[in-house]
Design a protein around this motif. Structure first.
Motif, mmCIF file in Angstrom:
data_model
loop_
_atom_site.group_PDB
_atom_site.id
_atom_site.type_symbol
_atom_site.label_atom_id
_atom_site.label_comp_id
_atom_site.label_asym_id
_atom_site.label_seq_id
_atom_site.Cartn_x
_atom_site.Cartn_y
_atom_site.Cartn_z
ATOM 1 N N SER A 29 0.825 -1.204 0.000
ATOM 2 C CA SER A 29 0.000 0.000 0.000
ATOM 3 C C SER A 29 0.858 1.252 0.000
ATOM 4 N N GLU A 30 1.899 1.270 0.817
ATOM 5 C CA GLU A 30 2.797 2.416 0.833
ATOM 6 C C GLU A 30 3.502 2.593 -0.506
ATOM 7 N N ARG A 31 3.832 1.490 -1.135
ATOM 8 C CA ARG A 31 4.496 1.558 -2.444
ATOM 9 C C ARG A 31 3.549 2.138 -3.498
ATOM 10 N N CYS A 32 2.259 1.713 -3.477
ATOM 11 C CA CYS A 32 1.279 2.269 -4.426
ATOM 12 C C CYS A 32 1.088 3.768 -4.202
ATOM 13 N N LYS A 33 1.083 4.160 -2.946
ATOM 14 C CA LYS A 33 0.927 5.579 -2.619
ATOM 15 C C LYS A 33 2.106 6.383 -3.146
ATOM 16 N N GLU A 34 3.299 5.880 -3.017
ATOM 17 C CA GLU A 34 4.489 6.558 -3.500
ATOM 18 C C GLU A 34 4.504 6.609 -5.028
ATOM 19 N N ASP A 35 4.078 5.511 -5.672
ATOM 20 C CA ASP A 35 4.017 5.513 -7.141
ATOM 21 C C ASP A 35 3.006 6.535 -7.640
ATOM 22 N N ALA A 36 1.853 6.646 -6.952
ATOM 23 C CA ALA A 36 0.852 7.645 -7.354
ATOM 24 C C ALA A 36 1.402 9.052 -7.197
ATOM 25 N N ARG A 37 2.162 9.315 -6.134
ATOM 26 C CA ARG A 37 2.745 10.641 -5.933
ATOM 27 C C ARG A 37 3.748 10.970 -7.042
ATOM 28 N N GLN A 38 4.571 10.001 -7.410
ATOM 29 C CA GLN A 38 5.546 10.237 -8.470
ATOM 30 C C GLN A 38 4.862 10.450 -9.824
ATOM 31 N N ALA A 39 3.805 9.671 -10.099
ATOM 32 C CA ALA A 39 3.080 9.846 -11.370
ATOM 33 C C ALA A 39 2.401 11.208 -11.427
ATOM 34 N N CYS A 40 1.882 11.673 -10.296
ATOM 35 C CA CYS A 40 1.246 12.995 -10.252
ATOM 36 C C CYS A 40 2.256 14.093 -10.508
ATOM 37 N N ARG A 41 3.463 13.922 -9.953
ATOM 38 C CA ARG A 41 4.505 14.922 -10.197
ATOM 39 C C ARG A 41 4.927 14.940 -11.664
ATOM 40 N N ALA A 42 4.886 13.758 -12.270
ATOM 41 C CA ALA A 42 5.272 13.678 -13.685
ATOM 42 C C ALA A 42 4.143 14.099 -14.628
ATOM 43 N N GLY A 43 2.985 14.457 -14.082
ATOM 44 C CA GLY A 43 1.869 14.882 -14.899
ATOM 45 C C GLY A 43 1.062 13.749 -15.493
ATOM 46 N N LYS A 44 1.248 12.522 -15.011
ATOM 47 C CA LYS A 44 0.517 11.355 -15.521
ATOM 48 C C LYS A 44 -0.657 11.090 -14.587
ATOM 49 N N LYS A 45 -1.735 11.780 -14.846
ATOM 50 C CA LYS A 45 -2.870 11.724 -13.943
ATOM 51 C C LYS A 45 -3.539 10.358 -13.942
ATOM 52 N N GLN A 46 -3.744 9.755 -15.137
ATOM 53 C CA GLN A 46 -4.412 8.449 -15.216
ATOM 54 C C GLN A 46 -3.601 7.369 -14.504
ATOM 55 N N LEU A 47 -2.291 7.399 -14.680
ATOM 56 C CA LEU A 47 -1.434 6.421 -14.001
ATOM 57 C C LEU A 47 -1.503 6.599 -12.485
#
Length: 453
Positions: free
Chosen positions: A262-280
């Motif tokens: 769960s923590e890993r998914c949360k971190e991946d979502a934060r990185q994708a948001c920073r990269a501008g990949k909203k769907q990911l």
């Protein structure tokens, strides 16, 4: 976990110099004697035989104790006690004598004396030994082969006691049943190899403090509850509790793994948001939500299992308290076996009667004393009256009359002293004794009547 074929080897280079007797380095003649072989029989020279045996037997056992090993071999001892390139020639005889006295025991004999069917390599112990050693045992030869494994009996008992106390002081002692693999991990610091660990378990099994059972391909160990208690066979309740404990550990590990996911998914979502990949980022958040739901479901199951285990542990505590109460009631019944209410009342009546009798005796003795004193007083008073009567009837004593004139004659001539002489005398007294001068006038007034006479 150790490998089944792992052996406990003696350290190379022999014993450290500080752990050997003083004569090891200082007395060359004695060491040459001690390194020589024993005579064929003790009757040839009992003094030399006992001297060598008294030196080597304690040294062999102390060496094993310092190494922390309960298993020893002749070859390892010969390497440990090398001195200036030579090895002791009488060590085999020393081991034979220790075997005869029961301080050492062959490993195969020890394993045969206990049910070791649960040890997978127990049968192969005999097959792996040299053919020469096997034939020597069959033919009754008492020689000790260099590769034969011997067990120090007393050291094994001490090691078994250490392992038992180690288990009792560990968190896994909350229930008497534990996995063999988990127990071996706990005892890794105390048992240097797997064979020693199995020998310790066999010793505890021999003392009826543990029992080993294989359940679904996994070996489990049940310990006795209490230092002096005897272990009971593994029953269905023990197996059920063991399975619950295993389920608890499995669920706990699964919850921990999912929490990390769960923590890993949360971190991946934060990185994708920073990269501008909203769907990911949204997909990662959905994965996080699914993982959290699984964690909640596992937490509910884990709480149920832990609640059941808590009730089981509480029931075990209640059972211990009940057994203690039962033992106390039995002891109380034995202690009051011959005591009844009637006997107690009779005993109290007897005590009261004796106390009353004692009071009466004391009063009687006190009354006798007073009567005797009264009679003595009456006799004394009568005697006193007689004395008084005798005194009054007697004639008065012929005593001289009381003189009416002064004893001193007034006709005694007094020397005439003048006032000047008195004053001079008083001045002398005042100077010598201090404080007399102020009383001069009073002294003078007291002396004037005398002077006038």
């Amino acid at each position: 976990m150790w490998s089944p074929g792992q052996e406990s080897e003696a350290p190379a280079g022999g014993e450290p110099a500080g752990l050997l007797p003083p004569e090891w380095e200082e007395d060359e003649e004695r060491m040459s004697f001690l390194f020589s072989a024993f005579k064929r029989s003790r009757e040839v020279n009992s003094t030399d035989w006992d001297s060598k045996m008294g030196f080597w037997a304690p040294l062999v056992l102390s060496h094993s104790r310092r190494q922390g090993a309960v298993r020893l071999r002749l070859r390892d001892l010969q390497e440990a006690f090398q001195r200036k390139g030579s090895v002791p020639l009488g060590l085999a005889t020393v081991l034979q004598d220790l075997l005869r006295r029961g301080e050492l025991q062959r490993e195969s004999d020890f394993m045969a004396s206990v049910d070791s069917s649960w040890i997978s390599w127990g049968v192969g112990v005999f097959l792996l030994k040299p053919l020469k050693w096997t034939l020597s045992n069959v033919l009754g030869d008492n020689k000790v082969p260099a590769e034969e494994v011997l067990v120090a009996v007393e050291l094994l008992k001490e090691k078994a006691e250490d392992v038992y106390r180690l288990y009792q002081n560990s968190p896994i002692s909350s229930h008497p049943v534990v996995a063999l693999s988990e127990l071996s991990t706990l005892c890794a610091s105390s048992c240097p190899d797997e064979r020693t660990f199995y020998l310790v378990l066999l010793q505890l099994q021999k003392e009826k403090r543990v029992t080993v059972l294989e359940q679904n391909g996994e070996k489990i160990v049940k310990f006795a509850r209490g230092l002096h208690a005897k272990v009971s066979p593994v029953n269905d309740v023990d197996v059920g509790v063991y399975q619950l404990m295993q389920s608890e550990r499995l669920l706990s590990r699964k919850v921990e793994s999912l929490s990390q996911e769960s923590e890993r998914c949360k971190e991946d979502a934060r990185q994708a948001c920073r990269a501008g990949k909203k769907q990911l980022a949204l997909r990662h958040l959905k994965s996080k939500q699914r993982t959290e739901k699984r964690i909640e479901a596992l937490h509910a199951k884990l709480d149920t299992v832990q609640g059941i285990l808590d009730r089981i542990y509480a029931s075990q505590t209640d059972q211990m308290v009940f057994n203690a109460y039962q033992a106390g009631v039995g002891a109380l019944k034995l202690s009051m076996k011959d005591i009844t209410v009637e006997k107690a009342e009779s005993l109290v009546d007897q005590i009261q009667e004796l106390c009353d009798t004692q009071d009466e005796v004391s009063q009687t003795l006190a009354g006798m004393g007073m009567n005797g004193l009264d009679s003595d007083s009456e006799e004394l008073e009568k005697e006193l009256d007689i004395l008084l009567q005798d005194t009054t009837t007697k004639e008065p004593l012929d005593l001289p009359d009381t003189p009416h004139k002064p004893f001193f004659s007034t006709n005694v001539p007094n020397p005439s002293i003048s006032d000047a002489e008195l004053e001079a005398e008083l001045e002398k007294l005042s100077l010598s004794e201090g404080g007399l001068l102020p009383s001069y006038e009073s002294s003078k007034r007291q002396l004037e009547p005398t002077l006038m006479l």
